[in-house]
Design an enzyme around this catalytic site. Structure first.
Site, mmCIF file in Angstrom:
data_model
loop_
_atom_site.group_PDB
_atom_site.id
_atom_site.type_symbol
_atom_site.label_atom_id
_atom_site.label_comp_id
_atom_site.label_asym_id
_atom_site.label_seq_id
_atom_site.Cartn_x
_atom_site.Cartn_y
_atom_site.Cartn_z
ATOM 1 N N GLU A 1 62.833 29.780 -9.329
ATOM 2 C CA GLU A 1 61.856 30.452 -8.462
ATOM 3 C C GLU A 1 62.890 31.573 -7.370
ATOM 4 O O GLU A 1 63.651 31.277 -6.771
ATOM 5 C CB GLU A 1 60.811 30.234 -7.829
ATOM 6 C CG GLU A 1 59.263 29.746 -8.765
ATOM 7 C CD GLU A 1 58.527 30.927 -9.020
ATOM 8 O OE1 GLU A 1 59.205 31.757 -10.112
ATOM 9 O OE2 GLU A 1 57.418 30.439 -9.034
ATOM 10 N N HIS B 1 54.090 27.862 22.797
ATOM 11 C CA HIS B 1 53.106 28.739 23.986
ATOM 12 C C HIS B 1 53.552 27.911 25.464
ATOM 13 O O HIS B 1 52.929 28.936 26.494
ATOM 14 C CB HIS B 1 52.232 27.850 23.826
ATOM 15 C CG HIS B 1 50.533 27.915 24.486
ATOM 16 N ND1 HIS B 1 49.608 29.771 24.251
ATOM 17 C CD2 HIS B 1 49.986 27.541 26.243
ATOM 18 C CE1 HIS B 1 48.814 29.001 24.965
ATOM 19 N NE2 HIS B 1 48.504 28.044 25.401
ATOM 20 N N SER C 1 55.896 34.224 23.842
ATOM 21 C CA SER C 1 56.784 35.192 22.690
ATOM 22 C C SER C 1 57.385 35.893 22.990
ATOM 23 O O SER C 1 57.157 35.942 24.890
ATOM 24 C CB SER C 1 55.925 36.140 22.143
ATOM 25 O OG SER C 1 54.850 35.594 20.862
ATOM 26 N N LYS D 1 44.640 42.709 15.566
ATOM 27 C CA LYS D 1 46.387 43.548 15.108
ATOM 28 C C LYS D 1 46.434 43.452 14.117
ATOM 29 O O LYS D 1 47.435 43.316 13.074
ATOM 30 C CB LYS D 1 46.996 43.676 16.350
ATOM 31 C CG LYS D 1 49.049 44.295 16.106
ATOM 32 C CD LYS D 1 49.271 44.693 17.236
ATOM 33 C CE LYS D 1 50.676 45.276 17.027
ATOM 34 N NZ LYS D 1 51.287 45.264 18.500
ATOM 35 N N ASP D 2 46.048 41.727 14.238
ATOM 36 C CA ASP D 2 46.654 40.532 13.015
ATOM 37 C C ASP D 2 45.667 40.787 11.895
ATOM 38 O O ASP D 2 46.334 41.082 10.818
ATOM 39 C CB ASP D 2 46.676 38.534 13.536
ATOM 40 C CG ASP D 2 47.830 38.990 14.908
ATOM 41 O OD1 ASP D 2 49.364 39.492 14.403
ATOM 42 O OD2 ASP D 2 47.598 37.848 15.193
#
Length: 383
Positions: free
Chosen positions: A272, A202, A206, A228-229
């Site tokens: 895994e 923040h 970004s 969008k997310d």
């Protein structure tokens, strides 16, 4: 909406997930953060419900998981969701890291965000390993035995440390108890780190595909990026549903449906799928201590990437040589994943050793070399 800006706590929420200005040109590759947050919430919730019926005891653990699957109302749904979201968690985290590598998001001023992210990755792997031990099938027991035994490579006090972790002289009831406790408590530390990751992000906002300042063209998270997310979150739910309802064991190992038996070693002990590349690095070095150092080093080397990348250009968008190097790295990562699933015989051993060498060379030689070459060419061109 006025309360979002007047209330002291809601104002904080508002500045992070409502009004936060984001670069207008960020693509769907920036959606993995919200997908990872979704995965974390699902894992904590399903894990809490599983813990209500699970018994951390060597004699009852396997049967308690079967009890959840067969007798608890919708227990099968909760257990399969928990197991499959763990795999999706790693798919998303690897994609998230790949996007950061491609677009140079690890460079200043976001070094703190990147460093917290690397710590989150290492903690995630630890939590996933602890969780894999809990159903107490064959792979659980032998995976735990092999991985905890790695610490015995530490000189002088290694063996004592292993016995301290085991709470005895082999993986036993004490081990299962403490692994369950840690598997339950560490995700809350992971959530706190994720919050720190977001706070650090923040500060400078970004990155964006162009790798340059986007201060002149930003739009609010809500409603634009919120929706969008949600597109990728709902698509994730669709794919997850297909796995949970139709192929619930596709990403697991069949040997884990055999109750743990200390007297019978499985033909091949594999972790895994998401830990296979690092398992391959561990096995490709003949010396036990050096193998352990290389395995941990392969994760910690991500921390020095902001220092190793000396290029003046952020991201690979306008760097043809680095684009090629990036895709070589991705292919090499998949080769390591494949090698980790094979027996350590020829030719797999040799391929693993070459891939391991390339993995480290990429960080220590290729990235700085391309950066220096580019800087030199820029200087020549602008003189």
């Amino acid at each position: 909406m006025r309360i979002l800006k007047s209330h002291s706590l809601l104002r904080l929420f508002n500045s992070y997930v409502v009004d936060s200005p984001q670069p207008a040109n960020i693509s769907y590759m920036w959606n993995f953060g919200s997908l990872l947050a979704t995965c974390l919430v699902i894992q904590i919730l399903t894990g809490a419900f599983l813990a209500m019926h699970y018994q951390a005891h060597v004699d009852f653990a396997f049967n308690s998981v079967e009890h959840i699957m067969r007798d608890v109302n919708n227990g099968w749904l909760i257990r399969y969701t928990h197991a499959n979201v763990a795999s999706f968690f790693f798919i998303f985290v690897y994609m998230h890291i790949a996007r950061n590598l491609y677009y140079g998001s690890y460079k200043s001023p976001r070094i703190l965000v990147w460093s917290i992210g690397v710590i989150i990755l290492i903690l995630m792997m630890a939590i996933a390993f602890l969780g894999y031990v809990l159903p107490y099938g064959q792979m659980s027991l032998w995976g735990a035995t092999v991985i905890t035994n790695l610490l015995s490579a530490i000189p002088v006090f290694g063996q004592d440390l292993v016995e301290l972790i085991w709470g005895g002289f082999s993986v036993s009831n004490a081990t299962l108890n403490r692994f369950f406790s840690l598997h339950y408590i560490l995700p809350f530390l992971l959530a706190a780190l994720a919050l720190g990751h977001m706070i650090a992000l923040h500060t400078h906002g970004s990155n964006n595909p162009n790798g340059i300042s986007s201060n002149g063209d930003r739009i609010a998270i809500h409603p634009y990026f919120m929706f969008k997310d949600l597109i990728t979150i709902f698509f994730f739910f669709l794919v997850l549903s297909i796995f949970v309802f139709y192929y619930p064991n596709a990403l697991g190992h069949s040997d884990n449906y055999i109750p743990a038996n200390p007297m019978s070693t499985p033909a091949s002990i594999v972790p895994e799928w998401y830990l296979l590349p690092f398992y391959a690095i561990l096995r490709s070095i003949p010396n036990k201590l050096l193998g352990v150092i290389a395995m941990f080093g392969s994760l910690l080397i991500l921390l020095i990437l902001p220092v190793m990348d000396v290029s003046r250009i952020r991201g690979n968008q306008f760097r043809p040589a680095m684009k090629v190097a990036f895709w070589f790295f991705v292919v090499n990562f998949f080769i390591l994943m494949w090698i980790g699933s094979q027996h350590p015989d020829s030719p797999y051993l040799e391929i693993g050793q070459i891939s391991t060498a390339f993995y480290f060379i990429w960080f220590l030689v290729i990235v700085p070399a391309i950066g220096l070459a580019e800087n030199t060419l820029i200087d020549i061109a602008t003189e």
